[in-house]
Design an enzyme around this catalytic site. Structure first.
Site, PDB file in Angstrom:
ATOM      1  N   ARG A 132      -4.438   3.381   4.647  1.00 55.32           N
ATOM      2  CA  ARG A 132      -3.697   4.140   3.648  1.00 55.32           C
ATOM      3  C   ARG A 132      -4.063   3.647   2.255  1.00 55.32           C
ATOM      4  NH1 ARG A 132       0.739   4.596   5.948  1.00 55.32           N
ATOM      5  NH2 ARG A 132       1.883   5.655   4.265  1.00 55.32           N
ATOM      6  N   GLN A 167       0.860  -1.188   0.000  1.00 51.95           N
ATOM      7  CA  GLN A 167       0.000   0.000   0.000  1.00 51.95           C
ATOM      8  C   GLN A 167       0.894   1.236   0.000  1.00 51.95           C
ATOM      9  OE1 GLN A 167      -3.771  -0.696   0.050  1.00 51.95           O
ATOM     10  NE2 GLN A 167      -2.485  -2.284  -0.865  1.00 51.95           N
ATOM     11  N   ALA A 171     -11.796   2.139   4.320  1.00 51.80           N
ATOM     12  CA  ALA A 171     -10.806   1.364   3.568  1.00 51.80           C
ATOM     13  C   ALA A 171      -9.949   2.258   2.670  1.00 51.80           C
ATOM     14  CB  ALA A 171     -11.508   0.290   2.750  1.00 51.80           C
ATOM     15  N   HIS A 172      -8.989   1.611   1.998  1.00 51.39           N
ATOM     16  CA  HIS A 172      -8.019   2.363   1.206  1.00 51.39           C
ATOM     17  C   HIS A 172      -8.669   3.111   0.048  1.00 51.39           C
ATOM     18  CE1 HIS A 172      -7.038  -1.609  -1.179  1.00 51.39           C
ATOM     19  NE2 HIS A 172      -8.306  -1.262  -1.262  1.00 51.39           N
ATOM     20  N   ASN A 173      -8.142   4.328  -0.174  1.00 51.87           N
ATOM     21  CA  ASN A 173      -8.537   5.183  -1.298  1.00 51.87           C
ATOM     22  C   ASN A 173      -9.957   5.729  -1.203  1.00 51.87           C
ATOM     23  OD1 ASN A 173      -6.531   2.922  -2.869  1.00 51.87           O
ATOM     24  ND2 ASN A 173      -6.052   5.100  -3.081  1.00 51.87           N
TER      25      ASN A 173
END
Length: 351
Positions: free
Chosen positions: A217, A197, A238-240
Protein backbone atom coordinates in the site's frame (compact mmCIF):
# COMPACT_ATOMS: atom_id res chain seq x y z
CA UNK A 1 -16.26 -31.44 -20.34
CA UNK A 2 -16.91 -28.80 -22.99
CA UNK A 3 -17.20 -29.95 -26.60
CA UNK A 4 -17.19 -27.63 -29.61
CA UNK A 5 -17.71 -28.14 -33.33
CA UNK A 6 -15.16 -26.84 -35.80
CA UNK A 7 -17.78 -24.40 -37.02
CA UNK A 8 -17.93 -22.98 -33.50
CA UNK A 9 -14.13 -22.77 -33.39
CA UNK A 10 -14.18 -20.78 -36.61
CA UNK A 11 -16.61 -18.32 -35.01
CA UNK A 12 -14.52 -18.04 -31.84
CA UNK A 13 -11.26 -17.41 -33.73
CA UNK A 14 -12.60 -15.52 -36.72
CA UNK A 15 -10.81 -18.06 -38.93
CA UNK A 16 -11.70 -19.82 -42.18
CA UNK A 17 -12.41 -23.53 -41.88
CA UNK A 18 -11.26 -26.05 -44.47
CA UNK A 19 -12.84 -29.37 -43.56
CA UNK A 20 -15.79 -30.84 -41.70
CA UNK A 21 -17.68 -28.15 -39.73
CA UNK A 22 -19.46 -30.81 -37.63
CA UNK A 23 -16.29 -32.48 -36.32
CA UNK A 24 -15.94 -32.21 -32.54
CA UNK A 25 -13.06 -31.20 -30.28
CA UNK A 26 -12.88 -31.20 -26.49
CA UNK A 27 -9.28 -30.27 -25.64
CA UNK A 28 -6.19 -28.45 -26.84
CA UNK A 29 -2.86 -30.26 -27.15
CA UNK A 30 0.67 -29.75 -28.49
CA UNK A 31 1.17 -30.85 -32.08
CA UNK A 32 3.31 -33.89 -31.29
CA UNK A 33 0.84 -35.28 -28.71
CA UNK A 34 -2.50 -34.31 -30.24
CA UNK A 35 -5.01 -37.07 -31.00
CA UNK A 36 -8.52 -37.33 -32.40
CA UNK A 37 -10.76 -34.83 -30.60
CA UNK A 38 -7.90 -32.40 -30.02
CA UNK A 39 -7.21 -28.99 -31.53
CA UNK A 40 -3.62 -27.85 -32.00
CA UNK A 41 -1.82 -24.97 -33.70
CA UNK A 42 1.32 -24.04 -35.61
CA UNK A 43 2.75 -20.61 -34.82
CA UNK A 44 6.40 -21.21 -35.68
CA UNK A 45 7.08 -22.19 -39.33
CA UNK A 46 10.15 -24.23 -38.38
CA UNK A 47 7.81 -26.89 -36.96
CA UNK A 48 5.79 -27.17 -40.19
CA UNK A 49 7.74 -30.33 -41.07
CA UNK A 50 5.79 -32.11 -38.31
CA UNK A 51 2.38 -31.26 -39.76
CA UNK A 52 2.19 -34.41 -41.85
CA UNK A 53 2.31 -36.66 -38.78
CA UNK A 54 -0.14 -34.66 -36.66
CA UNK A 55 -3.25 -36.63 -35.57
CA UNK A 56 -5.31 -33.69 -34.26
CA UNK A 57 -8.87 -33.23 -35.46
CA UNK A 58 -8.05 -29.68 -36.53
CA UNK A 59 -4.87 -27.63 -36.83
CA UNK A 60 -4.91 -23.84 -36.64
CA UNK A 61 -2.45 -22.43 -39.16
CA UNK A 62 -1.69 -19.46 -41.35
CA UNK A 63 -2.61 -19.57 -45.04
CA UNK A 64 0.89 -20.62 -46.08
CA UNK A 65 0.67 -23.91 -44.12
CA UNK A 66 -2.89 -24.93 -45.00
CA UNK A 67 -1.94 -27.32 -47.81
CA UNK A 68 0.40 -29.19 -45.45
CA UNK A 69 -2.36 -30.11 -42.99
CA UNK A 70 -3.31 -33.81 -43.08
CA UNK A 71 -6.70 -33.12 -41.53
CA UNK A 72 -9.08 -30.24 -41.02
CA UNK A 73 -7.43 -26.83 -41.14
CA UNK A 74 -8.53 -23.59 -39.52
CA UNK A 75 -6.76 -20.68 -41.20
CA UNK A 76 -6.29 -17.76 -38.81
CA UNK A 77 -4.32 -14.51 -38.75
CA UNK A 78 -2.35 -15.47 -35.63
CA UNK A 79 -2.38 -19.16 -34.57
CA UNK A 80 -1.07 -18.40 -31.08
CA UNK A 81 -3.83 -15.87 -30.40
CA UNK A 82 -6.36 -18.34 -31.80
CA UNK A 83 -4.98 -21.01 -29.47
CA UNK A 84 -5.48 -18.68 -26.49
CA UNK A 85 -9.12 -18.04 -27.45
CA UNK A 86 -9.89 -21.72 -28.01
CA UNK A 87 -8.15 -22.71 -24.77
CA UNK A 88 -10.40 -20.26 -22.92
CA UNK A 89 -13.49 -21.70 -24.58
CA UNK A 90 -12.52 -25.27 -23.63
CA UNK A 91 -11.15 -24.43 -20.18
CA UNK A 92 -12.36 -26.87 -17.54
CA UNK A 93 -10.45 -25.46 -14.55
CA UNK A 94 -12.61 -25.90 -11.42
CA UNK A 95 -13.82 -22.87 -9.52
CA UNK A 96 -12.07 -22.00 -6.21
CA UNK A 97 -15.44 -22.10 -4.45
CA UNK A 98 -19.13 -22.89 -5.00
CA UNK A 99 -21.70 -21.16 -2.83
CA UNK A 100 -20.87 -19.91 0.65
CA UNK A 101 -19.11 -22.38 2.93
CA UNK A 102 -20.53 -22.76 6.47
CA UNK A 103 -17.10 -22.07 7.97
CA UNK A 104 -16.67 -18.74 6.18
CA UNK A 105 -16.69 -15.74 8.54
CA UNK A 106 -18.61 -12.84 7.00
CA UNK A 107 -19.24 -9.51 8.74
CA UNK A 108 -22.90 -8.58 9.08
CA UNK A 109 -22.46 -5.32 7.19
CA UNK A 110 -20.47 -6.79 4.31
CA UNK A 111 -22.24 -6.28 0.97
CA UNK A 112 -22.30 -9.31 -1.29
CA UNK A 113 -23.45 -9.12 -4.90
CA UNK A 114 -25.45 -11.74 -6.75
CA UNK A 115 -24.05 -15.26 -7.12
CA UNK A 116 -21.04 -14.70 -4.84
CA UNK A 117 -19.06 -17.79 -3.77
CA UNK A 118 -16.92 -17.88 -0.61
CA UNK A 119 -14.76 -20.88 0.31
CA UNK A 120 -14.08 -22.58 3.62
CA UNK A 121 -12.50 -20.53 6.43
CA UNK A 122 -12.42 -17.33 4.40
CA UNK A 123 -12.78 -14.10 6.39
CA UNK A 124 -14.76 -11.14 5.04
CA UNK A 125 -14.44 -8.15 7.38
CA UNK A 126 -16.69 -5.19 8.08
CA UNK A 127 -17.54 -2.83 5.23
CA UNK A 128 -16.33 -5.13 2.46
CA UNK A 129 -18.11 -4.87 -0.89
CA UNK A 130 -18.07 -7.84 -3.28
CA UNK A 131 -19.52 -7.46 -6.77
CA UNK A 132 -21.64 -9.94 -8.68
CA UNK A 133 -20.16 -13.38 -9.41
CA UNK A 134 -17.11 -12.79 -7.21
CA UNK A 135 -15.36 -15.99 -6.13
CA UNK A 136 -13.31 -16.06 -2.91
CA UNK A 137 -11.22 -19.20 -2.40
CA UNK A 138 -10.71 -21.07 0.85
CA UNK A 139 -8.70 -19.31 3.53
CA UNK A 140 -8.76 -15.87 1.91
CA UNK A 141 -8.78 -12.73 4.04
CA UNK A 142 -10.58 -9.59 2.83
CA UNK A 143 -9.89 -6.64 5.15
CA UNK A 144 -12.18 -3.85 6.27
CA UNK A 145 -13.77 -1.68 3.56
CA UNK A 146 -12.01 -3.50 0.71
CA UNK A 147 -13.89 -3.60 -2.59
CA UNK A 148 -13.84 -6.23 -5.34
CA UNK A 149 -15.56 -5.72 -8.69
CA UNK A 150 -17.82 -8.07 -10.63
CA UNK A 151 -16.47 -11.46 -11.77
CA UNK A 152 -13.20 -11.15 -9.87
CA UNK A 153 -11.77 -14.45 -8.66
CA UNK A 154 -9.34 -15.14 -5.80
CA UNK A 155 -7.77 -18.55 -5.38
CA UNK A 156 -7.08 -19.96 -1.91
CA UNK A 157 -5.17 -18.02 0.75
CA UNK A 158 -5.07 -14.62 -0.91
CA UNK A 159 -4.81 -11.68 1.52
CA UNK A 160 -6.45 -8.36 0.67
CA UNK A 161 -5.79 -5.67 3.29
CA UNK A 162 -8.17 -2.93 4.37
CA UNK A 163 -9.47 -0.36 1.85
CA UNK A 164 -7.84 -2.06 -1.13
CA UNK A 165 -9.84 -1.63 -4.34
CA UNK A 166 -9.79 -4.30 -7.05
CA UNK A 167 -11.70 -3.91 -10.30
CA UNK A 168 -13.84 -6.28 -12.33
CA UNK A 169 -12.80 -9.47 -14.13
CA UNK A 170 -9.54 -9.81 -12.18
CA UNK A 171 -7.81 -13.08 -11.33
CA UNK A 172 -5.48 -13.43 -8.32
CA UNK A 173 -3.57 -16.63 -7.61
CA UNK A 174 -2.87 -18.22 -4.23
CA UNK A 175 -0.55 -16.70 -1.66
CA UNK A 176 -0.61 -13.17 -3.03
CA UNK A 177 -0.76 -10.29 -0.53
CA UNK A 178 -2.16 -6.93 -1.59
CA UNK A 179 -2.07 -3.87 0.65
CA UNK A 180 0.55 -4.75 3.27
CA UNK A 181 2.59 -1.86 4.66
CA UNK A 182 5.18 -0.36 2.38
CA UNK A 183 8.79 -0.25 3.56
CA UNK A 184 8.70 3.26 5.01
CA UNK A 185 10.95 4.33 7.91
CA UNK A 186 12.75 7.44 9.06
CA UNK A 187 16.08 7.24 10.87
CA UNK A 188 16.81 9.32 13.94
CA UNK A 189 20.34 8.84 15.30
CA UNK A 190 20.41 5.18 14.31
CA UNK A 191 16.88 4.36 15.44
CA UNK A 192 14.25 3.38 12.87
CA UNK A 193 10.91 5.18 13.18
CA UNK A 194 8.05 3.50 11.33
CA UNK A 195 6.04 5.69 8.96
CA UNK A 196 2.38 4.61 8.90
CA UNK A 197 1.36 3.68 5.36
CA UNK A 198 -1.80 5.72 4.94
CA UNK A 199 -2.49 5.12 1.26
CA UNK A 200 -3.97 2.00 -0.28
CA UNK A 201 -3.78 -0.10 -3.47
CA UNK A 202 -6.03 0.48 -6.48
CA UNK A 203 -6.15 -2.25 -9.10
CA UNK A 204 -8.05 -1.78 -12.35
CA UNK A 205 -10.18 -4.12 -14.44
CA UNK A 206 -8.99 -7.32 -16.16
CA UNK A 207 -5.80 -7.53 -14.12
CA UNK A 208 -4.19 -10.92 -13.48
CA UNK A 209 -1.73 -11.47 -10.63
CA UNK A 210 0.25 -14.68 -10.12
CA UNK A 211 0.99 -16.63 -6.96
CA UNK A 212 2.89 -15.22 -3.97
CA UNK A 213 3.24 -11.70 -5.34
CA UNK A 214 3.22 -8.75 -2.93
CA UNK A 215 1.86 -5.30 -3.73
CA UNK A 216 2.40 -2.78 -0.92
CA UNK A 217 0.00 0.00 0.00
CA UNK A 218 1.07 3.59 -0.55
CA UNK A 219 2.62 5.81 2.09
CA UNK A 220 0.32 8.77 1.40
CA UNK A 221 -1.01 8.28 -2.14
CA UNK A 222 -2.12 4.89 -3.48
CA UNK A 223 -0.16 2.21 -5.27
CA UNK A 224 -1.87 1.88 -8.66
CA UNK A 225 -2.14 -0.97 -11.17
CA UNK A 226 -4.06 0.14 -14.27
CA UNK A 227 -6.41 -1.96 -16.42
CA UNK A 228 -5.27 -5.01 -18.44
CA UNK A 229 -1.97 -5.46 -16.58
CA UNK A 230 -0.61 -9.00 -16.18
CA UNK A 231 1.73 -9.76 -13.26
CA UNK A 232 3.56 -13.06 -12.83
CA UNK A 233 4.45 -15.00 -9.67
CA UNK A 234 6.68 -13.75 -6.86
CA UNK A 235 7.03 -10.06 -7.66
CA UNK A 236 7.63 -7.33 -5.10
CA UNK A 237 5.87 -4.09 -6.00
CA UNK A 238 6.67 -1.42 -3.42
CA UNK A 239 4.60 1.47 -2.12
CA UNK A 240 3.37 4.17 -4.49
CA UNK A 241 4.44 2.33 -7.64
CA UNK A 242 2.24 3.07 -10.66
CA UNK A 243 2.01 0.49 -13.46
CA UNK A 244 0.43 1.62 -16.72
CA UNK A 245 -2.27 0.09 -18.89
CA UNK A 246 -1.54 -3.20 -20.63
CA UNK A 247 1.92 -3.78 -19.15
CA UNK A 248 3.33 -7.26 -18.45
CA UNK A 249 5.74 -8.10 -15.61
CA UNK A 250 7.50 -11.46 -15.38
CA UNK A 251 8.36 -13.41 -12.24
CA UNK A 252 10.93 -12.43 -9.65
CA UNK A 253 10.94 -8.75 -10.55
CA UNK A 254 11.43 -6.16 -7.80
CA UNK A 255 10.19 -2.59 -8.19
CA UNK A 256 11.24 -0.05 -5.57
CA UNK A 257 8.93 2.65 -4.25
CA UNK A 258 7.36 5.54 -6.16
CA UNK A 259 8.49 4.35 -9.58
CA UNK A 260 6.14 4.92 -12.49
CA UNK A 261 6.00 2.39 -15.33
CA UNK A 262 4.27 3.47 -18.53
CA UNK A 263 1.66 1.80 -20.71
CA UNK A 264 2.36 -1.38 -22.70
CA UNK A 265 5.71 -2.03 -21.03
CA UNK A 266 7.20 -5.53 -20.78
CA UNK A 267 9.47 -6.27 -17.83
CA UNK A 268 11.52 -9.48 -18.10
CA UNK A 269 11.95 -11.90 -15.22
CA UNK A 270 14.16 -11.11 -12.22
CA UNK A 271 14.53 -7.47 -13.20
CA UNK A 272 15.39 -4.89 -10.54
CA UNK A 273 13.96 -1.40 -10.92
CA UNK A 274 15.15 1.49 -8.78
CA UNK A 275 12.77 3.76 -6.90
CA UNK A 276 11.56 7.26 -7.80
CA UNK A 277 12.17 6.87 -11.54
CA UNK A 278 9.92 6.86 -14.61
CA UNK A 279 9.81 4.38 -17.48
CA UNK A 280 8.25 5.57 -20.73
CA UNK A 281 5.38 3.86 -22.55
CA UNK A 282 6.31 0.89 -24.72
CA UNK A 283 9.59 0.00 -23.02
CA UNK A 284 10.79 -3.62 -22.94
CA UNK A 285 13.37 -4.62 -20.32
CA UNK A 286 14.93 -8.02 -20.92
CA UNK A 287 15.38 -10.56 -18.14
CA UNK A 288 17.57 -9.64 -15.17
CA UNK A 289 17.65 -6.02 -16.28
CA UNK A 290 18.85 -3.56 -13.64
CA UNK A 291 17.23 -0.17 -14.14
CA UNK A 292 18.89 2.55 -12.07
CA UNK A 293 17.62 5.67 -13.82
CA UNK A 294 14.58 6.82 -15.78
CA UNK A 295 14.00 5.58 -19.33
CA UNK A 296 12.58 8.35 -21.49
CA UNK A 297 12.26 6.63 -24.89
CA UNK A 298 10.42 3.46 -25.90
CA UNK A 299 12.52 0.51 -27.05
CA UNK A 300 14.27 -2.59 -25.75
CA UNK A 301 16.82 -2.31 -22.94
CA UNK A 302 19.19 -4.93 -21.50
CA UNK A 303 21.86 -5.24 -18.83
CA UNK A 304 23.91 -7.97 -17.24
CA UNK A 305 26.23 -10.58 -18.73
CA UNK A 306 24.63 -13.27 -20.92
CA UNK A 307 25.32 -16.91 -20.14
CA UNK A 308 28.85 -18.17 -20.78
CA UNK A 309 30.76 -21.29 -19.85
CA UNK A 310 32.24 -21.00 -16.38
CA UNK A 311 35.73 -20.69 -17.85
CA UNK A 312 34.69 -17.82 -20.12
CA UNK A 313 32.73 -16.12 -17.34
CA UNK A 314 35.72 -16.21 -14.96
CA UNK A 315 37.86 -14.52 -17.60
CA UNK A 316 35.17 -11.90 -18.20
CA UNK A 317 34.82 -11.24 -14.47
CA UNK A 318 38.58 -10.84 -14.12
CA UNK A 319 38.61 -8.30 -16.96
CA UNK A 320 35.75 -6.38 -15.38
CA UNK A 321 37.72 -6.05 -12.13
CA UNK A 322 40.68 -4.67 -14.11
CA UNK A 323 38.68 -2.06 -16.01
CA UNK A 324 39.57 0.78 -13.61
CA UNK A 325 43.29 0.01 -13.82
CA UNK A 326 43.08 -0.34 -17.61
CA UNK A 327 41.31 3.00 -17.82
CA UNK A 328 44.07 4.72 -15.82
CA UNK A 329 46.76 3.17 -18.04
CA UNK A 330 44.90 4.23 -21.18
CA UNK A 331 44.60 7.82 -19.93
CA UNK A 332 48.35 7.83 -19.17
CA UNK A 333 49.13 6.60 -22.70
CA UNK A 334 46.87 9.25 -24.20
CA UNK A 335 48.68 11.92 -22.19
CA UNK A 336 52.08 10.67 -23.44
CA UNK A 337 50.84 10.73 -27.03
CA UNK A 338 49.56 14.28 -26.60
CA UNK A 339 52.92 15.36 -25.19
CA UNK A 340 54.83 13.74 -28.07
CA UNK A 341 52.61 15.49 -30.60
CA UNK A 342 53.47 18.89 -29.10
CA UNK A 343 57.25 18.31 -29.35
CA UNK A 344 58.47 19.65 -32.75
CA UNK A 345 61.51 17.89 -34.27
CA UNK A 346 64.74 19.98 -34.48
CA UNK A 347 65.85 19.80 -38.13
CA UNK A 348 68.60 22.46 -37.86
CA UNK A 349 71.38 19.91 -37.44
CA UNK A 350 70.31 18.02 -40.55
CA UNK A 351 71.49 20.82 -42.91
Amino acid sequence: MTTLTLAELATITGGELFGDPTALVSAVAPMDKAQLGHVTFLSNPKYSKHLGDCKATVIMVKTSERELCPSNALVVADPYVAFAKVAQALDSTPSPAHGIAPSAVIAEDAKLGHNVSIGANAVIESGVQLGDNVVIGAGCFIGKQARLGDNTKLWANVTIYHKVEIGSDCLIQSGTVIGADGFGYANERGEWIKIPQLGSVRIGDRVEIGACTTIDRGALDDTVIEDNVIIDNQLQIAHNVHIGYGSALAGGTVIAGSTRIGKYCIIGGASVINGHIEIADGVTITGMGMVMRSIEEKGMYSSGIPLQTNKEWRKTAARVHRIDDMHKRLKALEKLLEQSDTVQPDNSQAE
